[in-house]
Scaffold this motif. Structure first.
Motif, PDB file in Angstrom:
ATOM      1  N   SER A 294      84.162  41.842 -12.875  1.00 33.46           N
ATOM      2  CA  SER A 294      84.150  43.297 -13.006  1.00 33.46           C
ATOM      3  C   SER A 294      84.196  43.926 -11.614  1.00 33.46           C
ATOM      4  CB  SER A 294      82.893  43.764 -13.748  1.00 33.46           C
ATOM      5  OG  SER A 294      81.737  43.374 -13.037  1.00 33.46           O
ATOM      6  N   LEU A 295      84.637  45.172 -11.574  1.00 37.52           N
ATOM      7  CA  LEU A 295      84.641  45.910 -10.313  1.00 37.52           C
ATOM      8  C   LEU A 295      83.206  46.224  -9.922  1.00 37.52           C
ATOM      9  CD1 LEU A 295      87.604  48.309 -11.058  1.00 37.52           C
ATOM     10  CD2 LEU A 295      87.535  46.570  -9.267  1.00 37.52           C
ATOM     11  N   ARG A 296      82.898  46.115  -8.653  1.00 37.11           N
ATOM     12  CA  ARG A 296      81.552  46.436  -8.182  1.00 37.11           C
ATOM     13  C   ARG A 296      81.292  47.928  -8.326  1.00 37.11           C
ATOM     14  NH1 ARG A 296      79.404  43.285  -3.174  1.00 37.11           N
ATOM     15  NH2 ARG A 296      78.293  45.242  -3.191  1.00 37.11           N
ATOM     16  N   ALA A 297      80.108  48.265  -8.783  1.00 38.76           N
ATOM     17  CA  ALA A 297      79.740  49.668  -9.005  1.00 38.76           C
ATOM     18  C   ALA A 297      79.724  50.464  -7.705  1.00 38.76           C
ATOM     19  CB  ALA A 297      78.382  49.748  -9.687  1.00 38.76           C
ATOM     20  N   ASP A 298      79.427  49.816  -6.585  1.00 38.27           N
ATOM     21  CA  ASP A 298      79.400  50.533  -5.311  1.00 38.27           C
ATOM     22  C   ASP A 298      80.793  50.677  -4.692  1.00 38.27           C
ATOM     23  OD1 ASP A 298      79.499  47.765  -4.795  1.00 38.27           O
ATOM     24  OD2 ASP A 298      78.540  48.009  -2.840  1.00 38.27           O
ATOM     25  N   VAL A 299      81.798  50.082  -5.331  1.00 42.10           N
ATOM     26  CA  VAL A 299      83.175  50.146  -4.841  1.00 42.10           C
ATOM     27  C   VAL A 299      84.050  51.025  -5.733  1.00 42.10           C
ATOM     28  CG1 VAL A 299      85.257  48.750  -4.428  1.00 42.10           C
ATOM     29  CG2 VAL A 299      83.030  47.896  -3.710  1.00 42.10           C
ATOM     30  N   PHE A 300      83.791  51.031  -7.042  1.00 43.02           N
ATOM     31  CA  PHE A 300      84.636  51.760  -7.983  1.00 43.02           C
ATOM     32  C   PHE A 300      83.836  52.822  -8.729  1.00 43.02           C
ATOM     33  CE2 PHE A 300      86.444  52.233 -12.307  1.00 43.02           C
ATOM     34  CZ  PHE A 300      87.669  52.788 -11.947  1.00 43.02           C
ATOM     35  N   THR A 301      84.413  54.022  -8.780  1.00 39.24           N
ATOM     36  CA  THR A 301      83.844  55.112  -9.568  1.00 39.24           C
ATOM     37  C   THR A 301      84.911  55.586 -10.543  1.00 39.24           C
ATOM     38  OG1 THR A 301      82.521  55.831  -7.679  1.00 39.24           O
ATOM     39  CG2 THR A 301      82.798  57.409  -9.483  1.00 39.24           C
ATOM     40  N   PRO A 302      84.640  55.499 -11.847  1.00 40.17           N
ATOM     41  CA  PRO A 302      85.612  56.002 -12.829  1.00 40.17           C
ATOM     42  C   PRO A 302      85.791  57.512 -12.672  1.00 40.17           C
ATOM     43  CG  PRO A 302      83.918  54.670 -13.900  1.00 40.17           C
ATOM     44  CD  PRO A 302      83.475  54.904 -12.494  1.00 40.17           C
TER      45      PRO A 302
ATOM     46  N   ARG B 295      86.318  52.723  -3.232  1.00 38.36           N
ATOM     47  CA  ARG B 295      85.762  53.039  -1.920  1.00 38.36           C
ATOM     48  C   ARG B 295      85.871  51.791  -1.050  1.00 38.36           C
ATOM     49  NH1 ARG B 295      82.824  55.027  -5.650  1.00 38.36           N
ATOM     50  NH2 ARG B 295      81.118  53.530  -5.601  1.00 38.36           N
ATOM     51  N   LEU B 296      86.709  51.875  -0.055  1.00 36.99           N
ATOM     52  CA  LEU B 296      86.945  50.755   0.863  1.00 36.99           C
ATOM     53  C   LEU B 296      86.374  51.154   2.218  1.00 36.99           C
ATOM     54  CD1 LEU B 296      90.637  50.137  -0.210  1.00 36.99           C
ATOM     55  CD2 LEU B 296      88.583  49.067  -1.141  1.00 36.99           C
ATOM     56  N   GLY B 297      85.075  51.033   2.373  1.00 36.14           N
ATOM     57  CA  GLY B 297      84.425  51.501   3.594  1.00 36.14           C
ATOM     58  C   GLY B 297      84.597  52.994   3.705  1.00 36.14           C
ATOM     59  N   SER B 298      85.114  53.456   4.836  1.00 33.75           N
ATOM     60  CA  SER B 298      85.309  54.895   5.040  1.00 33.75           C
ATOM     61  C   SER B 298      86.629  55.391   4.454  1.00 33.75           C
ATOM     62  CB  SER B 298      85.244  55.224   6.537  1.00 33.75           C
ATOM     63  OG  SER B 298      86.192  54.464   7.247  1.00 33.75           O
ATOM     64  N   TYR B 299      87.375  54.519   3.790  1.00 25.93           N
ATOM     65  CA  TYR B 299      88.635  54.893   3.146  1.00 25.93           C
ATOM     66  C   TYR B 299      88.438  55.012   1.639  1.00 25.93           C
ATOM     67  CZ  TYR B 299      90.959  53.888   7.534  1.00 25.93           C
ATOM     68  OH  TYR B 299      91.347  53.901   8.838  1.00 25.93           O
ATOM     69  N   ARG B 300      89.229  55.865   1.015  1.00 22.30           N
ATOM     70  CA  ARG B 300      89.190  56.052  -0.435  1.00 22.30           C
ATOM     71  C   ARG B 300      90.592  55.854  -0.993  1.00 22.30           C
ATOM     72  NH1 ARG B 300      84.855  55.570   1.088  1.00 22.30           N
ATOM     73  NH2 ARG B 300      83.077  56.927   0.892  1.00 22.30           N
ATOM     74  N   MET B 301      90.663  55.211  -2.148  1.00 23.01           N
ATOM     75  CA  MET B 301      91.942  54.989  -2.812  1.00 23.01           C
ATOM     76  C   MET B 301      91.807  55.476  -4.245  1.00 23.01           C
ATOM     77  SD  MET B 301      93.977  51.411  -3.473  1.00 23.01           S
ATOM     78  CE  MET B 301      94.274  51.156  -1.739  1.00 23.01           C
ATOM     79  N   THR B 302      92.645  56.426  -4.632  1.00 23.00           N
ATOM     80  CA  THR B 302      92.635  56.924  -5.999  1.00 23.00           C
ATOM     81  C   THR B 302      93.583  56.078  -6.837  1.00 23.00           C
ATOM     82  OG1 THR B 302      92.175  59.167  -5.254  1.00 23.00           O
ATOM     83  CG2 THR B 302      93.079  58.927  -7.469  1.00 23.00           C
ATOM     84  N   LEU B 303      93.081  55.579  -7.961  1.00 26.42           N
ATOM     85  CA  LEU B 303      93.911  54.806  -8.876  1.00 26.42           C
ATOM     86  C   LEU B 303      94.428  55.764  -9.941  1.00 26.42           C
ATOM     87  CD1 LEU B 303      91.676  51.641  -9.297  1.00 26.42           C
ATOM     88  CD2 LEU B 303      93.588  51.980  -7.751  1.00 26.42           C
ATOM     89  N   ALA B 304      95.738  55.918  -9.972  1.00 19.84           N
ATOM     90  CA  ALA B 304      96.372  56.845 -10.912  1.00 19.84           C
ATOM     91  C   ALA B 304      96.387  56.263 -12.312  1.00 19.84           C
ATOM     92  CB  ALA B 304      97.793  57.150 -10.466  1.00 19.84           C
TER      93      ALA B 304
END
Length: 116
Positions: free
Chosen positions: A75-83, A94-103
């Motif tokens: 599963s995706l880590r809760a501290d890395v992925f926010t639905p 959340r990749l450190g200080s970077y954010r990636m939005t999953l479309a």
């Protein structure tokens, strides 16, 4: 400015995410936890290859694994992925200080490696 150690951690995460099969795995894991066999079938790769990709994602700190009987559930880590709550996106990595939005991708537009 970020410290070198943080830059190295972020670079490891970005390298893990930057591979097409692992991107497909991440999108599948946004739907919920899966075991290696399910992910291999959904993404269209042999289980041995899937195990490798899951190891890379785990080492990068993006996924967790829990043993359930003879299976390991990923599963995706809760501290890395926010639905996402807006319905427009799937969520945010959340990749450190970077954010990636999953479309959000329409079901007909989803591809596996075999269909690509």
């Amino acid at each position: 400015m970020i410290a070198f150690a943080e830059a190295k951690t972020i670079a490891t995460m970005l390298a893990a995410v930057g591979e097409p099969t692992r991107m497909l795995v991440l999108h599948r894991l946004t739907e919920g936890p899966h075991h290696v066999g399910q992910l291999a079938e959904l993404v269209g790769v042999p289980m041995v290859n899937m195990s490798h990709h899951l190891g890379v994602l785990r080492q990068a700190g993006l996924i967790d694994d829990v043993k359930q009987g003879r299976r390991v559930i990923y599963s995706l880590r809760a501290d890395v992925f926010t639905p996402a709550a807006d319905g427009v996106a799937v969520g945010e990595l959340r990749l450190g200080s970077y954010r990636m939005t999953l479309a959000r991708v329409a079901p007909a537009a989803r591809r596996t490696r075999k269909a690509a």
